[in-house]
Motif scaffolding. Structure first.
Motif, PDB file in Angstrom:
ATOM      1  N   ALA A  73       0.826  -1.227   0.000  1.00 28.36           N
ATOM      2  CA  ALA A  73       0.000   0.000   0.000  1.00 28.36           C
ATOM      3  C   ALA A  73       0.854   1.268   0.000  1.00 28.36           C
ATOM      4  CB  ALA A  73      -0.988  -0.012   1.169  1.00 28.36           C
ATOM      5  N   ILE A  74       2.025   1.178  -0.620  1.00 27.57           N
ATOM      6  CA  ILE A  74       2.922   2.338  -0.720  1.00 27.57           C
ATOM      7  C   ILE A  74       2.529   3.174  -1.941  1.00 27.57           C
ATOM      8  CG2 ILE A  74       5.326   2.981  -1.270  1.00 27.57           C
ATOM      9  CD1 ILE A  74       6.218   0.662   0.488  1.00 27.57           C
ATOM     10  N   LEU A  75       2.422   4.479  -1.742  1.00 26.23           N
ATOM     11  CA  LEU A  75       2.086   5.351  -2.874  1.00 26.23           C
ATOM     12  C   LEU A  75       3.052   6.520  -3.069  1.00 26.23           C
ATOM     13  CD1 LEU A  75      -0.958   3.970  -2.310  1.00 26.23           C
ATOM     14  CD2 LEU A  75      -1.527   5.694  -3.993  1.00 26.23           C
ATOM     15  N   THR A  76       3.972   6.725  -2.109  1.00 21.67           N
ATOM     16  CA  THR A  76       4.878   7.884  -2.265  1.00 21.67           C
ATOM     17  C   THR A  76       6.341   7.458  -2.164  1.00 21.67           C
ATOM     18  OG1 THR A  76       5.160   8.493   0.068  1.00 21.67           O
ATOM     19  CG2 THR A  76       3.149   9.279  -1.007  1.00 21.67           C
ATOM     20  N   LEU A  77       7.198   8.299  -2.748  1.00 19.21           N
ATOM     21  CA  LEU A  77       8.642   8.025  -2.677  1.00 19.21           C
ATOM     22  C   LEU A  77       9.174   8.203  -1.259  1.00 19.21           C
ATOM     23  CD1 LEU A  77       9.895   9.560  -6.052  1.00 19.21           C
ATOM     24  CD2 LEU A  77       9.978   7.142  -5.369  1.00 19.21           C
ATOM     25  N   ASP A  78       8.534   9.075  -0.486  1.00 22.79           N
ATOM     26  CA  ASP A  78       8.949   9.222   0.923  1.00 22.79           C
ATOM     27  C   ASP A  78       8.733   7.897   1.660  1.00 22.79           C
ATOM     28  OD1 ASP A  78       9.697  11.809   0.569  1.00 22.79           O
ATOM     29  OD2 ASP A  78       7.896  12.699   1.476  1.00 22.79           O
ATOM     30  N   GLN A  79       7.621   7.249   1.354  1.00 22.61           N
ATOM     31  CA  GLN A  79       7.355   5.944   1.995  1.00 22.61           C
ATOM     32  C   GLN A  79       8.389   4.910   1.546  1.00 22.61           C
ATOM     33  OE1 GLN A  79       3.250   5.530   0.651  1.00 22.61           O
ATOM     34  NE2 GLN A  79       2.462   5.964   2.698  1.00 22.61           N
ATOM     35  N   VAL A  80       8.716   4.934   0.248  1.00 24.55           N
ATOM     36  CA  VAL A  80       9.731   3.992  -0.259  1.00 24.55           C
ATOM     37  C   VAL A  80      11.042   4.219   0.484  1.00 24.55           C
ATOM     38  CG1 VAL A  80      11.094   3.267  -2.273  1.00 24.55           C
ATOM     39  CG2 VAL A  80       8.668   3.841  -2.560  1.00 24.55           C
ATOM     40  N   GLN A  81      11.437   5.494   0.608  1.00 22.54           N
ATOM     41  CA  GLN A  81      12.712   5.806   1.264  1.00 22.54           C
ATOM     42  C   GLN A  81      12.710   5.355   2.730  1.00 22.54           C
ATOM     43  OE1 GLN A  81      15.728   7.187  -0.234  1.00 22.54           O
ATOM     44  NE2 GLN A  81      16.243   6.108   1.643  1.00 22.54           N
ATOM     45  N   ALA A  82      11.600   5.619   3.405  1.00 25.47           N
ATOM     46  CA  ALA A  82      11.519   5.268   4.831  1.00 25.47           C
ATOM     47  C   ALA A  82      11.639   3.751   5.023  1.00 25.47           C
ATOM     48  CB  ALA A  82      10.201   5.775   5.409  1.00 25.47           C
ATOM     49  N   VAL A  83      11.016   2.985   4.142  1.00 23.81           N
ATOM     50  CA  VAL A  83      11.082   1.519   4.237  1.00 23.81           C
ATOM     51  C   VAL A  83      12.490   1.040   3.871  1.00 23.81           C
ATOM     52  CG1 VAL A  83      10.272  -0.605   3.157  1.00 23.81           C
ATOM     53  CG2 VAL A  83       8.647   1.133   3.824  1.00 23.81           C
ATOM     54  N   ASN A  84      13.007   1.630   2.815  1.00 24.87           N
ATOM     55  CA  ASN A  84      14.345   1.274   2.329  1.00 24.87           C
ATOM     56  C   ASN A  84      15.377   1.412   3.452  1.00 24.87           C
ATOM     57  OD1 ASN A  84      16.114   0.512   0.324  1.00 24.87           O
ATOM     58  ND2 ASN A  84      16.428   2.576  -0.447  1.00 24.87           N
ATOM     59  N   ASN A  85      15.199   2.429   4.284  1.00 26.59           N
ATOM     60  CA  ASN A  85      16.149   2.686   5.375  1.00 26.59           C
ATOM     61  C   ASN A  85      16.188   1.559   6.405  1.00 26.59           C
ATOM     62  OD1 ASN A  85      16.763   5.147   4.300  1.00 26.59           O
ATOM     63  ND2 ASN A  85      15.397   6.319   5.642  1.00 26.59           N
ATOM     64  N   VAL A  86      15.102   0.814   6.531  1.00 28.69           N
ATOM     65  CA  VAL A  86      15.074  -0.197   7.602  1.00 28.69           C
ATOM     66  C   VAL A  86      15.114  -1.634   7.060  1.00 28.69           C
ATOM     67  CG1 VAL A  86      13.918   1.331   9.240  1.00 28.69           C
ATOM     68  CG2 VAL A  86      12.535  -0.185   7.795  1.00 28.69           C
ATOM     69  N   LEU A  87      15.107  -1.786   5.735  1.00 27.18           N
ATOM     70  CA  LEU A  87      15.217  -3.144   5.181  1.00 27.18           C
ATOM     71  C   LEU A  87      16.680  -3.563   5.203  1.00 27.18           C
ATOM     72  CD1 LEU A  87      12.708  -2.961   2.186  1.00 27.18           C
ATOM     73  CD2 LEU A  87      12.371  -4.096   4.391  1.00 27.18           C
ATOM     74  N   SER A  88      16.900  -4.864   5.032  1.00 26.66           N
ATOM     75  CA  SER A  88      18.274  -5.364   5.079  1.00 26.66           C
ATOM     76  C   SER A  88      18.548  -6.181   3.828  1.00 26.66           C
ATOM     77  CB  SER A  88      18.424  -6.266   6.307  1.00 26.66           C
ATOM     78  OG  SER A  88      19.479  -7.177   6.102  1.00 26.66           O
ATOM     79  N   PRO A  89      19.744  -6.038   3.249  1.00 28.87           N
ATOM     80  CA  PRO A  89      20.063  -6.857   2.062  1.00 28.87           C
ATOM     81  C   PRO A  89      20.109  -8.343   2.398  1.00 28.87           C
ATOM     82  CG  PRO A  89      21.895  -5.366   2.621  1.00 28.87           C
ATOM     83  CD  PRO A  89      20.812  -5.099   3.610  1.00 28.87           C
ATOM     84  N   TYR A  90      20.115  -8.675   3.695  1.00 29.87           N
ATOM     85  CA  TYR A  90      20.227 -10.088   4.099  1.00 29.87           C
ATOM     86  C   TYR A  90      18.878 -10.751   4.345  1.00 29.87           C
ATOM     87  CZ  TYR A  90      24.877  -8.302   4.640  1.00 29.87           C
ATOM     88  OH  TYR A  90      26.069  -7.676   4.380  1.00 29.87           O
ATOM     89  N   VAL A  91      17.803  -9.962   4.370  1.00 30.31           N
ATOM     90  CA  VAL A  91      16.463 -10.540   4.576  1.00 30.31           C
ATOM     91  C   VAL A  91      15.623 -10.189   3.345  1.00 30.31           C
ATOM     92  CG1 VAL A  91      14.435 -10.620   6.088  1.00 30.31           C
ATOM     93  CG2 VAL A  91      16.697 -10.162   7.068  1.00 30.31           C
ATOM     94  N   PRO A  92      15.190 -11.201   2.562  1.00 31.78           N
ATOM     95  CA  PRO A  92      14.435 -10.897   1.340  1.00 31.78           C
ATOM     96  C   PRO A  92      13.192 -10.059   1.642  1.00 31.78           C
ATOM     97  CG  PRO A  92      14.979 -13.237   1.462  1.00 31.78           C
ATOM     98  CD  PRO A  92      15.365 -12.645   2.778  1.00 31.78           C
ATOM     99  N   ALA A  93      12.940  -9.098   0.775  1.00 32.56           N
ATOM    100  CA  ALA A  93      11.759  -8.249   0.968  1.00 32.56           C
ATOM    101  C   ALA A  93      11.244  -7.758  -0.379  1.00 32.56           C
ATOM    102  CB  ALA A  93      12.106  -7.061   1.858  1.00 32.56           C
TER     103      ALA A  93
END
Ligand code: E4P
Length: 229
Positions: free
Chosen positions: A114-134
């Motif tokens: 349910a993401i619609l903005t680039l700010d949301q993408v950035q905020a999620v991107n900041n807390v995801l990890s390259p070691y956990v698939p997402a």
């Protein structure tokens, strides 16, 4: 680009699975309700007995983050191929990023939805990890519904994710087959499509003069059937 089937009708899901058309599946509570599902867990577990070797997303359905956290752990326990869908916000508009961070820390595969903005993408991107698939699901069709072009937004989202978390970008809520090509050009990794669009994929590269003739045939047949004089 990978094609996923978006829906919760078991027969349609199995047809897509055995037809080899799709590489994965997405569901959501609205699609489940449409398919007449009342027992969420029984449905998910039944699906997972048949589809256990391709990614499939099941969404939490609570509205408070503590319950979502518990539901995420439960849903995750149903299968190795499960991605738990976490909406980027609750119904009050409060960000779910802290919850996403916590679940990623627990090693749970997520589909942030349910993401619609680039700010949301950035905020999620900041807390995801390259070691956990997402998977990061941006609802391009809903952006287009507002009159905005989703293409530049999706292209930028793809760049952001590739540079940092390496999460897969999913073009959600496509409205037409054209979106499959657009998603590919933008650098999306996945597009998920409902049955009506999956059916139309056979129209890819169809001869447009022939399509013109078929359209007129449809008008003519209906005029005959209506018995116009
Ligand atoms: C994706 O995972 C969603 O289930 C879906 O694409 C949403 O589509 P909609 O915006 O048409 O409801």
């Amino acid at each position: 680009i990978k094609l996923f089937a978006d829906g919760a009708n078991l027969d349609d899901m199995l047809a897509a699975y055995y037809g080899g058309i799709v590489q994965g599946f997405t569901t959501n509570p609205t699609l489940m309700r449409k398919a007449g599902i009342t027992d969420y867990e029984a449905f998910a577990r039944e699906v997972l007995t048949m589809i256990c070797d391709r990614p499939i997303s099941f969404e939490v359905f609570a509205d408070d983050f503590e319950t979502m956290y518990r539901q995420a752990h439960k849903i995750n326990s149903w299968g190795e191929n499960v991605y738990v869908k976490i909406p980027i916000t609750n119904t009050k508009g409060e960000s779910a990023v802290a919850l996403v961070k916590r679940l990623v820390g627990d090693g749970i595969k997520l589909n942030v939805t349910a993401i619609l903005t680039l700010d949301q993408v950035q905020a999620v991107n900041n807390v995801l990890s390259p070691y956990v698939p997402a998977i990061v699901s941006v609802f391009a069709g809903r952006i287009a519904d507002t009159g905005s072009d989703p293409v530049p937004i999706m292209a930028q989202a793809a760049q952001m994710l590739k540079a940092e978390s390496q999460a897969e970008l999913l073009w959600a809520s496509p409205r037409e087959v054209l979106n499959v090509y657009q998603a590919e050009i933008c650098g999306c990794d996945i597009i998920t499509a409902t049955g009506d669009i999956l059916k139309k994929l056979s129209m890819r590269d169809k001869d447009l003069s022939e399509l013109s003739r078929e359209t007129v045939q449809m008008f003519y047949d209906d005029a005959c059937k209506a018995g116009f004089k």
